[in-house]
Design a protein around this motif. Structure first.
Motif, mmCIF file in Angstrom:
data_model
loop_
_atom_site.group_PDB
_atom_site.id
_atom_site.type_symbol
_atom_site.label_atom_id
_atom_site.label_comp_id
_atom_site.label_asym_id
_atom_site.label_seq_id
_atom_site.Cartn_x
_atom_site.Cartn_y
_atom_site.Cartn_z
ATOM 1 N N TYR A 23 0.819 -1.223 0.000
ATOM 2 C CA TYR A 23 0.000 0.000 0.000
ATOM 3 C C TYR A 23 0.850 1.268 0.000
ATOM 4 O O TYR A 23 0.312 2.375 0.046
ATOM 5 C CB TYR A 23 -0.901 0.050 1.248
ATOM 6 C CG TYR A 23 -2.005 -0.963 1.322
ATOM 7 C CD1 TYR A 23 -2.404 -1.719 0.234
ATOM 8 C CD2 TYR A 23 -2.691 -1.150 2.520
ATOM 9 C CE1 TYR A 23 -3.424 -2.644 0.338
ATOM 10 C CE2 TYR A 23 -3.723 -2.074 2.626
ATOM 11 C CZ TYR A 23 -4.086 -2.820 1.534
ATOM 12 O OH TYR A 23 -5.102 -3.725 1.650
ATOM 13 N N THR A 171 -10.534 2.773 5.685
ATOM 14 C CA THR A 171 -10.280 2.819 4.237
ATOM 15 C C THR A 171 -11.127 1.775 3.493
ATOM 16 O O THR A 171 -11.667 2.043 2.423
ATOM 17 C CB THR A 171 -8.774 2.571 3.965
ATOM 18 O OG1 THR A 171 -8.032 3.569 4.647
ATOM 19 C CG2 THR A 171 -8.447 2.597 2.486
ATOM 20 N N HIS A 172 -11.250 0.582 4.062
ATOM 21 C CA HIS A 172 -12.007 -0.481 3.389
ATOM 22 C C HIS A 172 -13.507 -0.395 3.680
ATOM 23 O O HIS A 172 -14.329 -0.806 2.862
ATOM 24 C CB HIS A 172 -11.465 -1.856 3.802
ATOM 25 C CG HIS A 172 -10.148 -2.184 3.159
ATOM 26 N ND1 HIS A 172 -8.950 -1.740 3.669
ATOM 27 C CD2 HIS A 172 -9.848 -2.876 2.030
ATOM 28 C CE1 HIS A 172 -7.962 -2.156 2.887
ATOM 29 N NE2 HIS A 172 -8.475 -2.854 1.884
ATOM 30 N N THR A 212 -3.634 -8.690 0.049
ATOM 31 C CA THR A 212 -3.113 -7.828 -1.017
ATOM 32 C C THR A 212 -2.307 -8.636 -2.047
ATOM 33 O O THR A 212 -2.533 -8.498 -3.242
ATOM 34 C CB THR A 212 -2.247 -6.705 -0.416
ATOM 35 O OG1 THR A 212 -1.337 -7.282 0.509
ATOM 36 C CG2 THR A 212 -3.083 -5.702 0.327
ATOM 37 N N THR A 231 -9.566 -2.537 -2.991
ATOM 38 C CA THR A 231 -8.690 -2.471 -1.816
ATOM 39 C C THR A 231 -7.844 -1.221 -1.971
ATOM 40 O O THR A 231 -8.017 -0.458 -2.939
ATOM 41 C CB THR A 231 -7.822 -3.738 -1.658
ATOM 42 O OG1 THR A 231 -7.150 -3.676 -0.395
ATOM 43 C CG2 THR A 231 -6.786 -3.876 -2.761
ATOM 44 N N GLU A 232 -6.926 -0.995 -1.046
ATOM 45 C CA GLU A 232 -6.119 0.225 -1.077
ATOM 46 C C GLU A 232 -5.401 0.344 -2.431
ATOM 47 O O GLU A 232 -4.850 -0.631 -2.950
ATOM 48 C CB GLU A 232 -5.107 0.158 0.074
ATOM 49 C CG GLU A 232 -4.805 1.483 0.706
ATOM 50 C CD GLU A 232 -3.770 2.308 -0.022
ATOM 51 O OE1 GLU A 232 -3.601 3.475 0.320
ATOM 52 O OE2 GLU A 232 -3.111 1.752 -0.939
ATOM 53 N N GLU A 233 -5.387 1.561 -2.964
ATOM 54 C CA GLU A 233 -4.912 1.782 -4.338
ATOM 55 C C GLU A 233 -3.443 1.460 -4.593
ATOM 56 O O GLU A 233 -3.035 1.287 -5.733
ATOM 57 C CB GLU A 233 -5.155 3.248 -4.719
ATOM 58 C CG GLU A 233 -6.621 3.566 -4.799
ATOM 59 C CD GLU A 233 -6.894 5.037 -5.092
ATOM 60 O OE1 GLU A 233 -5.937 5.797 -5.350
ATOM 61 O OE2 GLU A 233 -8.072 5.401 -5.066
ATOM 62 N N MET A 255 -9.765 4.645 -2.388
ATOM 63 C CA MET A 255 -9.391 3.836 -1.220
ATOM 64 C C MET A 255 -7.914 4.089 -0.950
ATOM 65 O O MET A 255 -7.041 3.434 -1.523
ATOM 66 C CB MET A 255 -9.672 2.359 -1.485
ATOM 67 C CG MET A 255 -11.167 2.070 -1.610
ATOM 68 S SD MET A 255 -11.508 0.334 -1.905
ATOM 69 C CE MET A 255 -11.276 -0.380 -0.291
ATOM 70 N N ILE A 256 -7.670 5.056 -0.084
ATOM 71 C CA ILE A 256 -6.290 5.414 0.231
ATOM 72 C C ILE A 256 -6.106 5.347 1.743
ATOM 73 O O ILE A 256 -6.904 5.918 2.486
ATOM 74 C CB ILE A 256 -5.970 6.833 -0.297
ATOM 75 C CG1 ILE A 256 -6.024 6.811 -1.836
ATOM 76 C CG2 ILE A 256 -4.606 7.314 0.188
ATOM 77 C CD1 ILE A 256 -5.920 8.160 -2.487
ATOM 78 N N CYS A 257 -5.087 4.634 2.168
ATOM 79 C CA CYS A 257 -4.771 4.585 3.605
ATOM 80 C C CYS A 257 -3.815 5.752 3.880
ATOM 81 O O CYS A 257 -2.646 5.704 3.478
ATOM 82 C CB CYS A 257 -4.112 3.256 3.958
ATOM 83 S SG CYS A 257 -3.513 3.239 5.666
#
Ligand code: 13P
Ligand code: SF4
Length: 302
Positions: A23, A171-172, A212, A231-233, A255-257
Motif C-alpha cells: 500500500y 479505508t475499506h 493484497t 482495496t487500497e490503491e 481507497m487510500i490509507c
C-alpha cells in the motif's frame, strides 16, 4: 545525485534492508528491496541477516518485525503511521469478552497493537488465517479487531463459533456496495477483486477475495483482462507492473490509507541518515506478544 541515489548509497553503507508494504507510494515500492503483504514481510524481517531494517509500512508492521527480531535495529521513516483499526482494540473490552467466553481462543489480526498481541493466543494475517484456523482445535474463537475479516472467516469456517470485536478499517469500510454494482454494470467483463476487510455487502459482489498479494497474484495469473480493484490503491502499482497489458479500475470513492502514504522518499532518506525512528518495545510485553506471532508462523506452516 538524486534523492533515490542518495537513499541507495546510504542503504549499502549501512547494510540496511528496506521492506515495503504493497500500500506504500509507488516510489517507495520501487526503491524497496522487498515488497509484500503483511505476512510475507513479517517472514522476511525474521529471515533477514541485515542488522538494520527499514520498515515502510504502518506501526504494527514494524513492531511485529521487532517482536520477532529483538536484536535487529528496526526503523520506520515516520512515527505517525498508526493504523486506526489497530487502535480500536482495547484491553478492557477484550477482558469483557474473555470473561464471557473463558474457553475461547483469542485469535488476533496482526493489525493490532503490542498490548493486544501480548494477551492473544495467536495472530493471523489475511493470507495466513485460513491455514491457521484449520490448525486450531478450539471451537470458540474471539476474533479482533476486524469485524469484517472475522465475519468472512466465520463464513469460511462454519464449524467454529466466532465472537467478533467491533473494529474495522476506515479505508475499506468506506466502500459502498452500490458503487461496485455500478462498476460491474459498466465493465461487464471485468472481475471484481476484494480485500476481506471490506464489509459483507461488498464481499458478496467479489469474484475473488484475498490478501493484497493474493489479489495481485490472481490478477496476474487469471486469463481475464480487466479487474475492478476493491482495496487500497497502492496495489495497482504491482498489478500493472506484473500485467502491463491488463486494465485495472479503481473505485471512485478512493481507497487510500493515509497512514501508509506518510512514508516518502524524503523521510526514508532521513530515516537512513539519522537512524530514526527506532522501534523500541516494552520488553515484558514483547516477550508475551512473541508467543502469538510464533504461533502464527508455526500454525500457518503445519
Ligand atoms: P495484508 O495482510 O493483505 O497485507 O493487509 C494489511 C492491511 O493493513 C490491509 O489493510
Ligand atoms: Fe490499517 Fe486500514 Fe491502513 Fe490497513 S488500510 S493499515 S487496516 S487503516
Amino acid at each position: 545525485m538524486t534523492l533515490k541515489e542518495d537513499i541507495l548509497k546510504l542503504k549499502v553503507e549501512k547494510n540496511a534492508l528496506i521492506l515495503s508494504h504493497l500500500y506504500e507510494l509507488d516510489e517507495i515500492q520501487e526503491i524497496a528491496d522487498i515488497v509484500g503483504d503483511s505476512y510475507f514481510l513479517s517472514k522476511k524481517a525474521l529471515e533477514s541477516t541485515n542488522d538494520l531494517i527499514v520498515f515502510c509500512g504502518v506501526q504494527f508492521m514494524a513492531e511485529s518485525a521487532k517482536i520477532l527480531s529483538p536484536n535487529k535495529k528496526i526503523l520506520i521513516p515516520s512515527n505517525e503511521t498508526t493504523c486506526p483499526m489497530a487502535d480500536m482494540a482495547s484491553l478492557e473490552k477484550l477482558e469483557i469478552l474473555k470473561d464471557k467466553h473463558p474457553n475461547a481462543k483469542i485469535v488476533t489480526y496482526i493489525n493490532s497493537n503490542l498490548d493486544i498481541k501480548a494477551v492473544s493466543d495467536v495472530c493471523v494475517t489475511s493470507s495466513s488465517a485460513k491455514n491457521i484456523l484449520a490448525n486450531i482445535d478450539e471451537e470458540e474463537i474471539i476474533f479482533l479487531p476486524d469485524r469484517n475479516l472475522g465475519e468472512y472467516l466465520q463464513e469460511q469456517n462454519p464449524n467454529k463459533k466466532f465472537i467478533l470485536y467491533n473494529g474495522f478499517c476506515p479505508t475499506h469500510e468506506r466502500i459502498d456496495k452500490e458503487e461496485i454494482v455500478n462498476l460491474k454494470n459498466k465493465y461487464r467483463d471485468f472481475k471484481v477483486l476484494v480485500h476481506p476487510e471490506c464489509n459483507k455487502g461488498v464481499r458478496d459482489l467479489a469474484d475473488f477475495i484475498g490478501s493484497t498479494s493474493e489479489l495481485i497474484n490472481y490478477s496476474a495469473s487469471s486469463p481475464f483482462k480487466g479487474f475492478i480493484v476493491v482495496t487500497e490503491e497502492g496495489v495497482l502499482y504491482k498489478m500493472k507492473l506484473k500485467s502491463p497489458s491488463k486494465t485495472f479500475i479503481k473505485t471512485t470513492t478512493g481507497m487510500i490509507c493515509p497512514n501508509m502514504k506518510k512514508i516518502t522518499l524524503e523521510n526514508l532518506y532521513t530515516c537512513l541518515l539519522n537512524e530514526e525512528y527506532e522501534i523500541i518495545l516494552h520488553e515484558g510485553l514483547r516477550v508475551k506478544a512473541l508467543k502469538s506471532l510464533e504461533n502464527m508462523h508455526r500454525l500457518s506452516s503445519k
